[in-house]
Design a protein around this motif. Structure first.
Motif, PDB file in Angstrom:
ATOM      1  N   ALA A 219     -21.668  25.498 -18.165  1.00  0.00           N
ATOM      2  CA  ALA A 219     -22.582  26.593 -18.500  1.00  0.00           C
ATOM      3  C   ALA A 219     -21.980  27.491 -19.575  1.00  0.00           C
ATOM      4  O   ALA A 219     -20.817  27.887 -19.510  1.00  0.00           O
ATOM      5  N   ALA A 220     -22.789  27.807 -20.580  1.00  0.00           N
ATOM      6  CA  ALA A 220     -22.368  28.722 -21.643  1.00  0.00           C
ATOM      7  C   ALA A 220     -22.893  30.113 -21.327  1.00  0.00           C
ATOM      8  O   ALA A 220     -24.075  30.288 -21.035  1.00  0.00           O
ATOM      9  N   GLN A 221     -22.047  31.086 -21.387  1.00  0.00           N
ATOM     10  CA  GLN A 221     -22.460  32.458 -21.150  1.00  0.00           C
ATOM     11  C   GLN A 221     -23.151  33.008 -22.403  1.00  0.00           C
ATOM     12  O   GLN A 221     -22.805  32.627 -23.532  1.00  0.00           O
ATOM     13  N   PRO A 222     -24.149  33.864 -22.242  1.00  0.00           N
ATOM     14  CA  PRO A 222     -24.852  34.414 -23.405  1.00  0.00           C
ATOM     15  C   PRO A 222     -23.892  35.109 -24.369  1.00  0.00           C
ATOM     16  O   PRO A 222     -22.954  35.787 -23.945  1.00  0.00           O
ATOM     17  N   LYS A 223     -24.131  34.879 -25.638  1.00  0.00           N
ATOM     18  CA  LYS A 223     -23.272  35.467 -26.661  1.00  0.00           C
ATOM     19  C   LYS A 223     -24.150  36.003 -27.783  1.00  0.00           C
ATOM     20  O   LYS A 223     -25.184  35.427 -28.105  1.00  0.00           O
ATOM     21  N   SER A 224     -23.726  37.103 -28.395  1.00  0.00           N
ATOM     22  CA  SER A 224     -24.476  37.714 -29.491  1.00  0.00           C
ATOM     23  C   SER A 224     -24.029  37.118 -30.818  1.00  0.00           C
ATOM     24  O   SER A 224     -22.830  36.953 -31.058  1.00  0.00           O
ATOM     25  N   PHE A 225     -25.019  36.795 -31.662  1.00  0.00           N
ATOM     26  CA  PHE A 225     -24.748  36.281 -32.998  1.00  0.00           C
ATOM     27  C   PHE A 225     -25.373  37.236 -34.005  1.00  0.00           C
ATOM     28  O   PHE A 225     -26.588  37.451 -33.996  1.00  0.00           O
ATOM     29  N   ILE A 226     -24.544  37.812 -34.857  1.00  0.00           N
ATOM     30  CA  ILE A 226     -25.015  38.752 -35.875  1.00  0.00           C
ATOM     31  C   ILE A 226     -25.452  37.954 -37.094  1.00  0.00           C
ATOM     32  O   ILE A 226     -24.649  37.248 -37.712  1.00  0.00           O
ATOM     33  N   LEU A 227     -26.723  38.045 -37.433  1.00  0.00           N
ATOM     34  CA  LEU A 227     -27.271  37.307 -38.565  1.00  0.00           C
ATOM     35  C   LEU A 227     -26.986  38.040 -39.874  1.00  0.00           C
ATOM     36  O   LEU A 227     -26.853  39.268 -39.894  1.00  0.00           O
TER      37      LEU A 227
ATOM     38  N   TYR B 210     -14.725  23.223 -24.339  1.00  0.00           N
ATOM     39  CA  TYR B 210     -15.253  24.304 -25.178  1.00  0.00           C
ATOM     40  C   TYR B 210     -16.477  23.840 -25.962  1.00  0.00           C
ATOM     41  O   TYR B 210     -17.510  24.531 -25.997  1.00  0.00           O
ATOM     42  N   LEU B 211     -16.377  22.667 -26.583  1.00  0.00           N
ATOM     43  CA  LEU B 211     -17.493  22.173 -27.394  1.00  0.00           C
ATOM     44  C   LEU B 211     -18.717  21.866 -26.530  1.00  0.00           C
ATOM     45  O   LEU B 211     -19.855  22.116 -26.938  1.00  0.00           O
ATOM     46  N   ARG B 212     -18.512  21.324 -25.350  1.00  0.00           N
ATOM     47  CA  ARG B 212     -19.632  21.009 -24.468  1.00  0.00           C
ATOM     48  C   ARG B 212     -20.302  22.272 -23.945  1.00  0.00           C
ATOM     49  O   ARG B 212     -21.498  22.269 -23.651  1.00  0.00           O
ATOM     50  N   ARG B 213     -19.570  23.363 -23.839  1.00  0.00           N
ATOM     51  CA  ARG B 213     -20.182  24.645 -23.459  1.00  0.00           C
ATOM     52  C   ARG B 213     -20.977  25.217 -24.633  1.00  0.00           C
ATOM     53  O   ARG B 213     -22.094  25.701 -24.462  1.00  0.00           O
ATOM     54  N   GLU B 214     -20.399  25.142 -25.835  1.00  0.00           N
ATOM     55  CA  GLU B 214     -21.044  25.742 -26.999  1.00  0.00           C
ATOM     56  C   GLU B 214     -22.325  25.015 -27.396  1.00  0.00           C
ATOM     57  O   GLU B 214     -23.251  25.629 -27.933  1.00  0.00           O
ATOM     58  N   ASP B 215     -22.392  23.691 -27.149  1.00  0.00           N
ATOM     59  CA  ASP B 215     -23.606  22.979 -27.563  1.00  0.00           C
ATOM     60  C   ASP B 215     -24.756  23.198 -26.590  1.00  0.00           C
ATOM     61  O   ASP B 215     -25.834  22.634 -26.749  1.00  0.00           O
ATOM     62  N   ARG B 216     -24.556  24.040 -25.598  1.00  0.00           N
ATOM     63  CA  ARG B 216     -25.629  24.385 -24.664  1.00  0.00           C
ATOM     64  C   ARG B 216     -26.221  25.754 -24.962  1.00  0.00           C
ATOM     65  O   ARG B 216     -26.722  26.436 -24.084  1.00  0.00           O
ATOM     66  N   ARG B 217     -26.187  26.151 -26.206  1.00  0.00           N
ATOM     67  CA  ARG B 217     -26.778  27.430 -26.589  1.00  0.00           C
ATOM     68  C   ARG B 217     -28.207  27.259 -27.080  1.00  0.00           C
ATOM     69  O   ARG B 217     -29.044  28.113 -26.859  1.00  0.00           O
ATOM     70  N   GLU B 218     -28.519  26.170 -27.750  1.00  0.00           N
ATOM     71  CA  GLU B 218     -29.881  25.915 -28.214  1.00  0.00           C
ATOM     72  C   GLU B 218     -30.528  24.863 -27.321  1.00  0.00           C
ATOM     73  O   GLU B 218     -29.921  23.863 -26.980  1.00  0.00           O
ATOM     74  N   GLY B 219     -31.781  25.098 -26.960  1.00  0.00           N
ATOM     75  CA  GLY B 219     -32.486  24.141 -26.112  1.00  0.00           C
ATOM     76  C   GLY B 219     -32.269  24.357 -24.631  1.00  0.00           C
ATOM     77  O   GLY B 219     -32.733  23.550 -23.820  1.00  0.00           O
TER      78      GLY B 219
END
Length: 262
Positions: A59-67, A30-39
């Motif tokens: 591979a991390a699937q695209p996810k929406s982040f509400i700012l 899980y952590l190795r997938r999540e750290d592939r969101r930036e860069g």
């Protein structure tokens, strides 16, 4: 002392060990997938080809982040690369080779002058107030009378040439310190009328001489420093640009700084 047997020779200790191992492996995945969101996606140094996201093992699937504070929604990882063209060229075609600036190195955006395409919104506190603001826009805040007040002092570069006058100090309302000095460039210095921000850690204030020295750049190079779109507000993007410009001066301000000491 005896083992509590469920079936055959499987006991409680073994079940706990297997459960923990499976949980830990799942956590790593899980952590190795999540750290592939930036860069990401990755870009090949030589060809510039983007590595397809599907080709990554984790591979991390695209996810929406509400700012927060109504700053919108961002997707990560994004498709394609950031819309930023480098004004630099590689010293060789070997993977990992360094970049050398083209044209004015102070404006190349590489090396110590590199910056990220951050959000074009200001940093805000819990109740939505801008975190960094000039003293003129922050009633109730003032500088400690025991410290030298830089406002009105002359600003000089590494060459001792005056560039302007400190017109205001930009403070961090959450940490009670000065983040930037606002410098009003003067026509007497041969510069166009303009106000720029200088990171406070790069400024040396002298109460006796009534002078602020910024050894990162020359006096004439203040004119190319990034200006703010809003005179009373600085965005994340502008913070990176300002710090990158003056930080890059420690390497690019003069040709002699580019060469090794030995």
């Amino acid at each position: 002392m005896y083992n509590l047997i469920f079936a055959g020779n499987v006991d409680v200790t073994e079940v706990i060990l297997i459960t923990f191992t499976l949980f830990f492996v799942g956590l790593i995945l899980y952590l190795r997938r999540e750290d592939r969101r930036e860069g990401y996606p990755l870009e090949d140094d030589v060809t510039g080809r983007l590595e397809p996201r599907a080709g990554l093992f984790f591979a991390a699937q695209p996810k929406s982040f509400i700012l927060g504070h109504g700053a919108g929604v961002v997707m990560a990882p994004r498709e394609g690369r950031e819309p930023h063209e480098l004004t630099a060229t590689r010293t060789s075609r070997a993977p990992g080779s360094p970049l050398t600036p083209m044209g004015d190195p102070m404006l190349s955006g590489v090396g110590p002058g590199a910056f990220a395409q951050r959000a074009r919104t200001p940093d805000v506190m819990h109740h939505g107030q801008t975190k960094i603001a000039p003293l003129r826009a922050t009633p109730g805040f003032s500088l400690d009378p025991k410290d030298p007040d830089p406002r009105g002092m002359t600003v000089v570069g590494a060459d001792g040439v005056a560039a302007g006058i400190v017109s205001d100090a930009w403070i961090d309302r959450s940490e009670y310190l000065i983040r930037y000095l606002e410098v009003e460039l003067t026509a007497a210095a041969g510069l166009a009328a303009k106000r720029v921000l200088v990171p406070m850690p790069m400024a040396v204030v002298s109460r006796r001489r009534r002078q602020v020295t910024v050894d990162a750049v020359l006096g004439s190079q203040f004119a190319q420093a990034p200006a703010l779109e809003n005179p009373d507000q600085i965005t994340f993007y502008e913070e990176d640009r300002v710090s990158a410009y003056f930080g890059g001066g420690y390497l690019y301000a003069t040709p002699s700084r580019l060469e090794p000491m030995l």
